[in-house]
Motif scaffolding. Structure first.
Motif, PDB file in Angstrom:
ATOM      1  N   MET A 361       0.966  -1.364  -0.025  1.00 20.40           N
ATOM      2  CA  MET A 361       0.137  -0.252   0.003  1.00 20.40           C
ATOM      3  C   MET A 361       0.433   1.112  -0.120  1.00 20.40           C
ATOM      4  O   MET A 361       0.527   2.251  -0.966  1.00 20.40           O
ATOM      5  CB  MET A 361      -1.075   0.210   1.498  1.00 20.40           C
ATOM      6  N   LEU A 362       1.707   1.555   1.044  1.00 21.37           N
ATOM      7  CA  LEU A 362       2.654   2.377   1.365  1.00 21.37           C
ATOM      8  C   LEU A 362       3.226   3.151  -0.233  1.00 21.37           C
ATOM      9  O   LEU A 362       4.061   4.059  -0.544  1.00 21.37           O
ATOM     10  CB  LEU A 362       4.089   2.104   2.234  1.00 21.37           C
ATOM     11  N   MET A 363       4.027   1.664  -1.000  1.00 21.99           N
ATOM     12  CA  MET A 363       4.232   1.352  -2.300  1.00 21.99           C
ATOM     13  C   MET A 363       3.723   2.391  -3.341  1.00 21.99           C
ATOM     14  O   MET A 363       3.832   2.852  -3.780  1.00 21.99           O
ATOM     15  CB  MET A 363       4.988   0.322  -2.350  1.00 21.99           C
ATOM     16  N   ILE A 364       2.677   2.204  -3.363  1.00 18.93           N
ATOM     17  CA  ILE A 364       0.858   2.552  -4.333  1.00 18.93           C
ATOM     18  C   ILE A 364       1.441   3.909  -4.377  1.00 18.93           C
ATOM     19  O   ILE A 364       1.076   4.520  -4.846  1.00 18.93           O
ATOM     20  CB  ILE A 364      -0.080   1.919  -4.466  1.00 18.93           C
ATOM     21  N   PHE A 365       1.104   4.687  -2.502  1.00 20.98           N
ATOM     22  CA  PHE A 365       1.165   5.773  -2.262  1.00 20.98           C
ATOM     23  C   PHE A 365       2.132   6.406  -2.566  1.00 20.98           C
ATOM     24  O   PHE A 365       2.370   7.387  -3.883  1.00 20.98           O
ATOM     25  CB  PHE A 365       1.355   5.958  -0.601  1.00 20.98           C
ATOM     26  N   LYS A 366       2.841   5.352  -3.037  1.00 20.54           N
ATOM     27  CA  LYS A 366       4.614   6.544  -3.393  1.00 20.54           C
ATOM     28  C   LYS A 366       4.565   6.618  -4.771  1.00 20.54           C
ATOM     29  O   LYS A 366       4.437   7.870  -5.653  1.00 20.54           O
ATOM     30  CB  LYS A 366       5.634   5.693  -2.602  1.00 20.54           C
ATOM     31  N   MET A 367       4.176   5.808  -5.503  1.00 14.34           N
ATOM     32  CA  MET A 367       4.554   5.652  -7.099  1.00 14.34           C
ATOM     33  C   MET A 367       3.423   6.240  -7.755  1.00 14.34           C
ATOM     34  O   MET A 367       3.913   6.130  -8.805  1.00 14.34           O
ATOM     35  CB  MET A 367       4.948   4.169  -7.048  1.00 14.34           C
ATOM     36  N   VAL A 368       2.391   6.185  -7.616  1.00 18.62           N
ATOM     37  CA  VAL A 368       0.957   6.542  -8.923  1.00 18.62           C
ATOM     38  C   VAL A 368       2.022   7.760  -8.815  1.00 18.62           C
ATOM     39  O   VAL A 368       1.213   8.133  -9.887  1.00 18.62           O
ATOM     40  CB  VAL A 368      -0.305   6.122  -7.640  1.00 18.62           C
ATOM     41  N   ILE A 428     -16.687  -6.279  -2.965  1.00 23.95           N
ATOM     42  CA  ILE A 428     -17.780  -5.990  -4.234  1.00 23.95           C
ATOM     43  C   ILE A 428     -18.338  -4.478  -3.165  1.00 23.95           C
ATOM     44  O   ILE A 428     -18.834  -3.280  -4.089  1.00 23.95           O
ATOM     45  CB  ILE A 428     -18.829  -6.749  -4.428  1.00 23.95           C
ATOM     46  N   SER A 429     -19.752  -5.372  -2.193  1.00 24.80           N
ATOM     47  CA  SER A 429     -20.562  -4.078  -1.984  1.00 24.80           C
ATOM     48  C   SER A 429     -19.495  -2.487  -1.097  1.00 24.80           C
ATOM     49  O   SER A 429     -19.786  -1.377  -1.315  1.00 24.80           O
ATOM     50  CB  SER A 429     -20.570  -4.422  -0.681  1.00 24.80           C
ATOM     51  N   THR A 430     -17.877  -2.708  -1.153  1.00 20.05           N
ATOM     52  CA  THR A 430     -17.708  -1.635  -0.712  1.00 20.05           C
ATOM     53  C   THR A 430     -16.761  -1.222  -1.416  1.00 20.05           C
ATOM     54  O   THR A 430     -16.412   0.606  -1.470  1.00 20.05           O
ATOM     55  CB  THR A 430     -16.209  -2.216  -0.048  1.00 20.05           C
ATOM     56  N   LEU A 431     -16.028  -1.684  -2.701  1.00 17.58           N
ATOM     57  CA  LEU A 431     -16.048  -1.336  -4.134  1.00 17.58           C
ATOM     58  C   LEU A 431     -16.859  -0.243  -4.378  1.00 17.58           C
ATOM     59  O   LEU A 431     -16.695   0.699  -5.177  1.00 17.58           O
ATOM     60  CB  LEU A 431     -15.649  -2.019  -5.239  1.00 17.58           C
ATOM     61  N   ILE A 432     -18.287  -0.375  -4.493  1.00 21.97           N
ATOM     62  CA  ILE A 432     -19.181  -0.117  -5.392  1.00 21.97           C
ATOM     63  C   ILE A 432     -19.615   1.344  -4.272  1.00 21.97           C
ATOM     64  O   ILE A 432     -19.905   2.011  -4.566  1.00 21.97           O
ATOM     65  CB  ILE A 432     -20.505  -0.706  -5.030  1.00 21.97           C
ATOM     66  N   THR A 433     -19.407   1.487  -3.182  1.00 25.17           N
ATOM     67  CA  THR A 433     -19.427   2.146  -2.117  1.00 25.17           C
ATOM     68  C   THR A 433     -18.825   3.440  -2.073  1.00 25.17           C
ATOM     69  O   THR A 433     -18.402   4.350  -2.597  1.00 25.17           O
ATOM     70  CB  THR A 433     -19.597   1.860  -0.705  1.00 25.17           C
ATOM     71  N   CYS A 434     -16.980   3.070  -3.077  1.00 23.67           N
ATOM     72  CA  CYS A 434     -15.576   3.637  -2.906  1.00 23.67           C
ATOM     73  C   CYS A 434     -16.253   4.467  -4.200  1.00 23.67           C
ATOM     74  O   CYS A 434     -16.071   5.735  -4.516  1.00 23.67           O
ATOM     75  CB  CYS A 434     -14.933   3.047  -2.898  1.00 23.67           C
ATOM     76  N   ALA A 435     -16.914   3.787  -4.865  1.00 26.83           N
ATOM     77  CA  ALA A 435     -17.438   4.679  -6.931  1.00 26.83           C
ATOM     78  C   ALA A 435     -18.408   5.395  -6.206  1.00 26.83           C
ATOM     79  O   ALA A 435     -18.403   6.264  -6.831  1.00 26.83           O
ATOM     80  CB  ALA A 435     -17.699   3.171  -7.886  1.00 26.83           C
ATOM     81  N   PHE A 453     -10.624   9.733   0.081  1.00 23.92           N
ATOM     82  CA  PHE A 453     -10.961   8.892   0.987  1.00 23.92           C
ATOM     83  C   PHE A 453     -11.268   7.612   0.610  1.00 23.92           C
ATOM     84  O   PHE A 453     -11.169   6.494   0.399  1.00 23.92           O
ATOM     85  CB  PHE A 453     -12.014   9.115   2.014  1.00 23.92           C
ATOM     86  N   ALA A 454     -11.561   7.727  -1.268  1.00 21.67           N
ATOM     87  CA  ALA A 454     -12.587   6.327  -1.814  1.00 21.67           C
ATOM     88  C   ALA A 454     -11.652   5.889  -3.040  1.00 21.67           C
ATOM     89  O   ALA A 454     -11.565   4.755  -2.560  1.00 21.67           O
ATOM     90  CB  ALA A 454     -13.813   7.366  -2.267  1.00 21.67           C
ATOM     91  N   VAL A 455     -10.537   6.640  -3.122  1.00 23.75           N
ATOM     92  CA  VAL A 455      -9.797   6.257  -3.358  1.00 23.75           C
ATOM     93  C   VAL A 455      -8.922   5.327  -2.413  1.00 23.75           C
ATOM     94  O   VAL A 455      -8.298   4.268  -3.314  1.00 23.75           O
ATOM     95  CB  VAL A 455      -9.049   7.438  -4.848  1.00 23.75           C
ATOM     96  N   THR A 456      -8.640   6.130  -1.788  1.00 19.26           N
ATOM     97  CA  THR A 456      -7.453   5.116  -1.220  1.00 19.26           C
ATOM     98  C   THR A 456      -8.111   4.069  -0.100  1.00 19.26           C
ATOM     99  O   THR A 456      -7.249   2.843  -0.505  1.00 19.26           O
ATOM    100  CB  THR A 456      -7.029   5.819   0.083  1.00 19.26           C
ATOM    101  N   LEU A 457      -9.198   3.967   0.463  1.00 19.23           N
ATOM    102  CA  LEU A 457     -10.149   3.028   0.851  1.00 19.23           C
ATOM    103  C   LEU A 457     -10.279   1.567  -0.696  1.00 19.23           C
ATOM    104  O   LEU A 457     -10.330   0.261  -0.248  1.00 19.23           O
ATOM    105  CB  LEU A 457     -11.364   3.078   1.528  1.00 19.23           C
ATOM    106  N   GLY A 458     -10.644   2.017  -1.775  1.00 15.93           N
ATOM    107  CA  GLY A 458     -10.843   1.666  -2.943  1.00 15.93           C
ATOM    108  C   GLY A 458      -9.674   0.689  -3.635  1.00 15.93           C
ATOM    109  O   GLY A 458      -9.134  -1.035  -3.165  1.00 15.93           O
ATOM    110  N   ILE A 459      -8.378   0.885  -2.924  1.00 11.45           N
ATOM    111  CA  ILE A 459      -7.031   0.165  -3.391  1.00 11.45           C
ATOM    112  C   ILE A 459      -6.863  -0.428  -2.282  1.00 11.45           C
ATOM    113  O   ILE A 459      -6.515  -2.047  -2.917  1.00 11.45           O
ATOM    114  CB  ILE A 459      -5.795   1.549  -3.673  1.00 11.45           C
TER     115      ILE A 459
END
Length: 493
Positions: A361-368, A428-435, A453-459
């Motif tokens: 997760m931290l690697m994704i935070f840094k590289m994106v 899947i329910s959580t991802l729908i909520t994030c969207a 918040f939505a992007v971080t939670l979805g990832i």
């Protein structure tokens, strides 16, 4: 141990190694994680576009062009990691970390964009007759007669060479005033050579520069019928057509530079004398679309009216970050203790999988990169709970299978297969909520925090599924071939 399990372990090791390297070294020129405005301090501005006089089907492109102009201007100024977003259909949100002076921030955004055409200089070379230091905004040369306002010229050579724009030229004392300070020191005798000069023409006895002020706001992307390559078609008003005809007439076979905010965006070679209309070739589809937007925005800037101005103190941001990190560390420690105490060896393996999850997760935070805000930290901590929740479902199923008399290997496979539907549906329910959160956040005033918040939670949800289904499962399958497998009480609380 199966070949598949060995390959999966190797893949997990590679991912973990890459994540650790990404966190410990500079990736793509970025140092550390990108902190949001609420953690770093700075200025937040929200502008609303005035679409009066702009056709409805051109408003989106006009707003996108305005955003691109603002982004280029702020990047040129040197503000680190600005966050510039289109909110809804008529607003632009601008976050400037480190800029705590609202007036300074407004000056960065409020300048009028300028589109200007330049031709390569055929003459205009002189030398410095006085030394110039870093930060100086003017130079004294031997002869400034061949230089004009808005000319782009080169100073020096080698590693200290730099290009600067002339904002004023005083021939009497051979002084050239620069639009920005020098980046290097320069000695007497260094060359000053004109690179691009403003393209001008004569209209009713007056010499006029060719700028975007004469462009009609109807540029569009077309296709060259002969080559099938994308081109940008444009049209001038009456004055622009006269200037363009004169300039292209004398530049056949030569490049004509198109500059937006003093940055060159295209330098097509003139093929023939052109009047009221013309095309720009040599671009791919995305470049052509962007250029058309930039030309329209340069010709007809969208008026932007400030509707929110806010500064965030850096001390508040550092305090918030410190308390958030403390909360995260305490929560994570309690979580790990619970998993090890209650689920024993299975809980220990889950903690190892959770460590890999956090590193990825931290690697994704840094590289994106993903801008880390307080809302993002909250989402990250919440996603840790989601990652553990999947393991809890699996371990409880395993416990039931072991009590039913199955071997450890059979209990592991049954536990995963039976827990998977619940894990899948909940995530899947959580991802729908994030969207949904992201969609609403992109359309609401001040919704950047909601979007973050939505992007971080979805990832986090996606990575947690990988952690539970792949990493934890591989570790448990590997444990079957160790002496630990003979002690079922380590897997059955």
């Amino acid at each position: 141990m199966s070949r598949r399990n060995i390959l999966t372990l190797i893949a997990i090791g590679i991912i973990l190694t890459f994540s650790i390297v990404a966190l410990l070294t500079s990736m793509a020129g970025r140092e550390g994680l990108v902190l949001g405005l609420d953690l770093r301090g700075g200025t937040n501005l929200v502008y609303e576009a005035d679409f009066t006089g702009i056709e409805e089907d051109k408003r989106a492109d006009s707003l996108k062009g305005a955003k691109d102009i603002i982004e280029r201007r702020i990047n040129a100024y040197g503000v680190a990691e600005p966050v510039i977003q289109i909110v809804g259909g008529n607003r632009i949100s601008i976050q400037l970390p480190g800029v705590t002076d609202i007036e300074e921030a407004k000056d960065l955004v409020g300048k009028t964009a300028e589109l200007i055409f330049r031709e390569q200089a055929m003459a205009g070379s002189t030398v410095l007759i006085e030394p110039a230091s870093v930060g100086d905004t003017q130079i004294v040369v031997d002869d400034a007669s061949d230089f004009r306002v808005d000319d782009l010229f080169a100073i020096g050579s080698g590693e200290s060479a730099e290009a600067k724009m002339a904002s004023a030229v005083y021939g009497a004392n051979s002084t050239i005033v620069l639009e920005s300070g020098l980046d290097y020191d320069h000695d007497v005798g260094e060359q000053v050579e004109n690179l691009w000069v403003v393209a001008t023409g004569d209209v009713e006895g007056e010499e006029l520069p060719l700028t975007g002020a004469y462009l009609k706001p109807n540029c569009y992307v077309d296709v060259n019928q002969q080559t099938s390559e994308p081109v940008v078609a444009f049209e001038w008003d009456e004055t622009g057509a006269k200037l363009f005809s004169q300039i292209t007439g004398r530049l056949i076979g030569e490049p004509l530079g198109i500059f937006l905010d003093d940055v060159i965006i295209s330098a097509p070679t003139v093929q023939a004398q052109i009047g009221a209309t013309g095309i720009i070739e040599g671009l791919n589809v995305s470049e052509a679309e962007l250029l058309a937007i930039q030309l329209n925005a340069g010709a007809l800037p969208v008026p932007l009216n400030p509707i929110q101005e806010q500064t965030v103190d850096a001390t508040l941001g550092s305090d918030s970050l410190r308390m958030s990190l403390i909360a995260g560390v305490v929560g994570l420690a309690l979580l790990l203790i619970f998993m090890v105490v209650y689920y024993r060896f299975s809980g220990l393996l889950a903690c190892l999988a959770l460590a890999i999850y956090a590193a990825v997760m931290l690697m994704i935070f840094k590289m994106v990169p993903i801008t880390l805000t307080l809302a993002g930290i909250a989402a990250f901590i919440l996603s840790l709970g989601i990652a553990v929740d999947a393991n809890v479902l699996i371990f409880e199923r395993m416990k039931e299978e072991i009590r039913a008399g199955k071997s450890l290997g059979a209990a592991i496979e049954a536990g995963f297969s039976r827990a998977w539907p619940a894990i899948r549906d909940s995530n899947i329910s959580t991802l729908i909520t994030c969207a949904i959160l992201y969609w609403f956040g992109s359309r609401m005033f001040g919704g950047a925090q909601v979007m973050g918040f939505a992007v971080t939670l979805g990832i986090g949800v996606l990575v947690s599924m990988f952690s539970a289904i792949v990493v934890s499962r591989t570790f448990l399958r590997t444990s079957v071939f160790t002496p630990v497998a003979k002690r079922l009480w380590l897997f059955r609380p």
